[in-house]
Write a protein that holds these residues in place. Structure first.
Motif, short mmCIF file in Angstrom:
data_model
loop_
_atom_site.label_atom_id
_atom_site.label_comp_id
_atom_site.label_asym_id
_atom_site.label_seq_id
_atom_site.Cartn_x
_atom_site.Cartn_y
_atom_site.Cartn_z
N SER A 1 5.59 10.40 8.45
CA SER A 1 4.75 9.54 7.63
C SER A 1 4.63 8.20 8.34
O SER A 1 5.45 7.29 8.15
N PRO A 2 3.62 8.05 9.21
CA PRO A 2 3.51 6.83 10.03
C PRO A 2 3.30 5.56 9.22
O PRO A 2 3.59 4.47 9.70
N GLU A 3 2.78 5.70 7.99
CA GLU A 3 2.62 4.54 7.11
C GLU A 3 2.46 5.06 5.68
O GLU A 3 2.16 6.24 5.46
N PRO A 4 2.68 4.23 4.67
CA PRO A 4 2.50 4.68 3.29
C PRO A 4 1.08 5.21 3.07
O PRO A 4 0.10 4.65 3.55
N VAL B 1 0.07 8.11 4.19
CA VAL B 1 -0.23 9.08 5.25
C VAL B 1 0.95 10.04 5.35
O VAL B 1 2.06 9.63 5.71
N ASP B 2 0.73 11.30 5.00
CA ASP B 2 1.80 12.29 4.98
C ASP B 2 1.39 13.47 5.86
O ASP B 2 0.36 14.11 5.61
N TYR C 1 2.03 12.12 15.93
CA TYR C 1 2.68 10.81 15.80
C TYR C 1 4.14 10.85 16.24
O TYR C 1 5.03 10.34 15.56
N LYS D 1 -7.16 5.55 3.85
CA LYS D 1 -6.24 5.67 4.97
C LYS D 1 -6.91 6.39 6.14
O LYS D 1 -7.79 7.23 5.96
N ILE E 1 -6.30 8.21 10.22
CA ILE E 1 -5.41 8.72 11.27
C ILE E 1 -6.25 9.00 12.52
O ILE E 1 -7.48 9.11 12.45
N GLU F 1 -10.92 9.38 8.22
CA GLU F 1 -10.72 8.36 7.19
C GLU F 1 -10.96 8.97 5.82
O GLU F 1 -12.01 9.56 5.56
#
Length: 295
Positions: A144-147, A149-150, A159, A182, A184, A231
């Motif tokens: 999970s590179p950031e909240p 994003v799973d 990642y 979000k 990626i 996105e």
């Protein structure tokens, strides 16, 4: 340093419902008339099955099946004595190789929802011994590179996180959930053929910001691109990114057998009917789960 090139979407195919197995319905994109195959991928089904429907005793040769459960549980059993159960988030990567006869049946009468992907094998691997890689959800690589994003890394890498799954045909398989807004950028080897399958929500995909909602297969451009940008436009956009190295060999498929020549298909049917070359004992075998839901 060479410039990074983003991939775009060249084709969008809506999955169509059709019958499969014993009373089961699946939504097929790859393997349908609209998208016959996408080397090295032969078929993609989104299955949504309730008992007593299922996929009782049937053979395979020459490719791999990748079953990824999203909801519910399936029982599995084959003619070599292998048994298992896969539930939500679990993965089974089965290489049929020279021959498997198996059964896949719902474990309960609730909804059983997931994806099954067929990955072709090169001629040098088609007659290899069958093999399983089974990962419970706890062992599926996760990042999970950031909240918001799973990412679950079923095969390949994302990642900086790499899956433990070994693929005979080089393959990446990434499960992504994004909160609204979000973004990626998923890296993809430039020589891989790729696609995205959308499961829920909506998002903008690729360099030209193709907008898609659920149940579409989005074919990625073969422009030597090294990544795909996405996105999310909705809460919990859910999709998988799948790509693999093309085998570039003839594909001759007849039902559950996928070989390189028509003669090899005839041989597969003969081997199955006569119980040889990997199908020893097939004719006498019946799974213990086949009649689980019989009245």
């Amino acid at each position: 340093m060479a410039a990074r090139i983003a991939r775009s979407i060249t084709k969008s195919v809506l999955s169509r419902e059709q019958s499969e197995g014993d009373g089961a319905r699946v939504f097929r994109s790859i393997g349908s008339y609209a998208l016959r195959n996408l080397d090295p991928f032969l078929m993609l089904d989104e299955f949504d099955v309730r008992a007593p429907a299922g996929f009782p005793d049937h053979p395979h040769r020459g490719f791999e099946t990748v079953t990824y459960m999203l909801e519910g549980e399936f029982l599995h059993e084959d003619f070599k004595g292998h048994k298992g159960r896969i539930g939500p988030g679990d993965l089974q990567w089965m290489s049929a190789g020279r021959g498997i006869v198996h059964s896949e049946i719902p474990a309960n009468d609730k909804r059983n929802h997931g994806l099954q992907l067929w990955v072709n094998l090169a001629s040098k691997d088609k007659m290899a011994e069958p093999n399983y890689q089974e990962l419970p959800k706890e062992e599926v690589a996760h990042v999970s590179p950031e909240p918001g994003v799973d990412i679950k890394v079923i095969a390949g890498a994302s990642y900086g996180t790499t899956s433990p799954v070994v693929t005979r045909t080089p393959t990446m398989y990434i499960d992504v959930r994004l909160a609204k807004g979000k973004k990626i950028e998923q890296e993809i080897p430039e020589n891989y053929t790729g696609f995205i399958y959308t499961l829920a929500g909506s998002a903008k995909f690729g360099s030209q910001e193709h907008v898609s909602d659920a149940h579409h297969t989005l074919v990625l451009s073969n422009n030597l691109g090294t990544y795909i940008p996405v996105e999310s436009l909705s809460d919990d956009a859910h999709f998988v990114i799948i790509a693999g190295k093309p085998i570039n060999e003839p594909i001759v498929q007849h039902g559950p057998f996928v070989m390189n020549t028509q003669q090899e298909i005839y041989q597969a049917f003969s081997d199955y009917q006569h119980g040889r070359n990997g199908f020893e004992g097939a004719a006498e075998w019946t799974s213990s789960i086949r009649d689980k839901w019989s009245s």
